[in-house]
Design a protein around this motif. Sequence first.
Motif, mmCIF file in Angstrom:
data_model
loop_
_atom_site.group_PDB
_atom_site.id
_atom_site.type_symbol
_atom_site.label_atom_id
_atom_site.label_comp_id
_atom_site.label_asym_id
_atom_site.label_seq_id
_atom_site.Cartn_x
_atom_site.Cartn_y
_atom_site.Cartn_z
ATOM 1 N N LYS A 99 -7.583 -8.383 7.818
ATOM 2 C CA LYS A 99 -7.800 -6.991 8.208
ATOM 3 C C LYS A 99 -6.536 -6.156 7.986
ATOM 4 C CE LYS A 99 -9.042 -4.050 12.135
ATOM 5 N NZ LYS A 99 -9.349 -4.006 13.578
ATOM 6 N N ASN A 100 -6.689 -5.035 7.265
ATOM 7 C CA ASN A 100 -5.628 -4.054 7.006
ATOM 8 C C ASN A 100 -4.512 -4.578 6.104
ATOM 9 O OD1 ASN A 100 -6.936 -2.078 8.452
ATOM 10 N ND2 ASN A 100 -5.658 -2.256 10.275
ATOM 11 N N ILE A 101 -4.731 -5.676 5.400
ATOM 12 C CA ILE A 101 -3.713 -6.205 4.497
ATOM 13 C C ILE A 101 -3.480 -5.233 3.330
ATOM 14 C CG2 ILE A 101 -3.120 -8.068 2.917
ATOM 15 C CD1 ILE A 101 -2.918 -8.818 5.861
ATOM 16 N N LYS A 102 -4.560 -4.644 2.810
ATOM 17 C CA LYS A 102 -4.418 -3.695 1.704
ATOM 18 C C LYS A 102 -3.616 -2.478 2.146
ATOM 19 C CE LYS A 102 -7.088 -1.134 -1.753
ATOM 20 N NZ LYS A 102 -8.457 -0.800 -2.255
ATOM 21 N N GLU A 103 -3.846 -2.022 3.368
ATOM 22 C CA GLU A 103 -3.095 -0.881 3.894
ATOM 23 C C GLU A 103 -1.606 -1.212 3.975
ATOM 24 O OE1 GLU A 103 -2.798 1.943 7.886
ATOM 25 O OE2 GLU A 103 -4.443 0.496 7.694
ATOM 26 N N LEU A 104 -1.287 -2.457 4.317
ATOM 27 C CA LEU A 104 0.116 -2.871 4.386
ATOM 28 C C LEU A 104 0.781 -2.805 3.017
ATOM 29 C CD1 LEU A 104 2.611 -4.055 5.729
ATOM 30 C CD2 LEU A 104 1.557 -6.334 5.532
ATOM 31 N N THR A 105 0.137 -3.344 1.995
ATOM 32 C CA THR A 105 0.741 -3.316 0.662
ATOM 33 C C THR A 105 0.886 -1.887 0.145
ATOM 34 O OG1 THR A 105 -1.423 -3.652 -0.390
ATOM 35 C CG2 THR A 105 -0.110 -5.623 0.084
ATOM 36 N N GLN A 106 -0.084 -1.040 0.476
ATOM 37 C CA GLN A 106 0.009 0.365 0.061
ATOM 38 C C GLN A 106 1.170 1.074 0.758
ATOM 39 O OE1 GLN A 106 -3.966 1.659 1.063
ATOM 40 N NE2 GLN A 106 -4.770 1.234 -0.989
ATOM 41 N N THR A 107 1.387 0.729 2.020
ATOM 42 C CA THR A 107 2.489 1.336 2.771
ATOM 43 C C THR A 107 3.834 0.886 2.217
ATOM 44 O OG1 THR A 107 1.113 1.405 4.762
ATOM 45 C CG2 THR A 107 3.478 1.673 5.068
ATOM 46 N N ILE A 108 3.939 -0.385 1.867
ATOM 47 C CA ILE A 108 5.175 -0.887 1.257
ATOM 48 C C ILE A 108 5.463 -0.137 -0.036
ATOM 49 C CG2 ILE A 108 6.248 -2.879 0.114
ATOM 50 C CD1 ILE A 108 4.798 -4.663 2.149
ATOM 51 N N ALA A 109 4.436 0.012 -0.879
ATOM 52 C CA ALA A 109 4.608 0.706 -2.157
ATOM 53 C C ALA A 109 5.029 2.159 -1.944
ATOM 54 C CB ALA A 109 3.324 0.629 -2.966
ATOM 55 N N ARG A 110 4.408 2.807 -0.965
ATOM 56 C CA ARG A 110 4.715 4.224 -0.715
ATOM 57 C C ARG A 110 6.141 4.413 -0.215
ATOM 58 N NH1 ARG A 110 4.293 6.839 4.012
ATOM 59 N NH2 ARG A 110 2.939 5.232 4.906
ATOM 60 N N LEU A 111 6.577 3.564 0.690
ATOM 61 C CA LEU A 111 7.897 3.728 1.293
ATOM 62 C C LEU A 111 9.038 3.260 0.389
ATOM 63 C CD1 LEU A 111 7.211 2.684 5.004
ATOM 64 C CD2 LEU A 111 7.368 4.983 4.040
ATOM 65 N N THR A 112 8.713 2.528 -0.676
ATOM 66 C CA THR A 112 9.763 2.057 -1.598
ATOM 67 C C THR A 112 9.700 2.759 -2.953
ATOM 68 O OG1 THR A 112 8.340 0.242 -2.368
ATOM 69 C CG2 THR A 112 9.841 -0.241 -0.543
ATOM 70 N N GLU A 113 8.850 3.759 -3.064
ATOM 71 C CA GLU A 113 8.665 4.427 -4.360
ATOM 72 C C GLU A 113 9.977 5.011 -4.886
ATOM 73 O OE1 GLU A 113 5.760 7.800 -6.413
ATOM 74 O OE2 GLU A 113 5.767 7.501 -4.229
ATOM 75 N N LYS A 114 10.789 5.558 -3.999
ATOM 76 C CA LYS A 114 12.060 6.155 -4.429
ATOM 77 C C LYS A 114 12.967 5.105 -5.066
ATOM 78 C CE LYS A 114 15.992 8.806 -2.664
ATOM 79 N NZ LYS A 114 16.599 9.446 -1.454
#
Length: 290
Positions: A99-114
């Motif tokens: 549950k919510n594993i996809k949301e976790l990977t998306q959050t990692i990608a968003r916060l490390t985009e810079k």
Amino acid sequence: MDEQKRPLTTVQWFPGHMAKARRLIEENLKVVDIIVELLDARIPLSSSNPIIMGLIGNKPHIIVLNKADLADSGITREWIKFYKRMGKSALSIDSVKGKNIKELTQTIARLTEKQTSRFSAQGAKARSARAMIVGIPNVGKSSLINRLAGTIAAKTENRPGVTRAKQWIRIGKNIDLLDMPGLLWPKFDDPSVGLNLAFTGAINDDVYDKNNVVLSLLDFLKEHYPHALQNRFKLTEIPTANEDLLSLIGKKRGYLIKGGAIDEEKTITAVFTDFRSGRLGKISLESPQA
């Protein structure tokens, strides 16, 4: 450590591999873009290691409340709101069911985009995000990594202190995850923290007085989740004294020894197992209002 059993409030829990875990975290912080701090959704405060927080500094940081399937869902939602009010990225997951594993990977990608995009801005290939996953023992790090990786990438056992060394795991095409050994701090100044960690199995059961701890757990359940006790152990009423409640549970389960006394060890194990596995129901030991 003195081998004699002692009250939980005086337990000193800092074996050699814990010191090594701290050094590994310190040494590898500079090579990662983001910290994923895995907490137990039932005890977010008690499972948040102040040593880890001191090491992280200003690194991007995600708070992940794992084992949400075992926690009181209403209280977990309050924790997420609490962290977000503090300006922190936070989400709850169930690493076993995904549950919510996809949301976790998306959050990692968003916060490390810079960090990851600056390479492509210079004409080079964008590199993967590098995330470090940290947490106390038995909080579910290995289960989460295995779910993310889709394979048996990390050894998983339901006992604290299994992961002893760092390991890199590739998560899809865009995330490299660095797993760190579980890290507990050397002294529990607040007795309730030590109790909560013992209740949930973050501390080995053989380093404290299990009888005193299980009585404390029963005391909490009587006050906050009495119906869970009644339903699981088929109780028509709950005795006032915790010792009497433990004895009644043993009798209901048929855990008797010669002379009709209860098998205390077996009864204590049953209470811990039923709580930790979720058989008692969805229970949270801490709330943000407390």
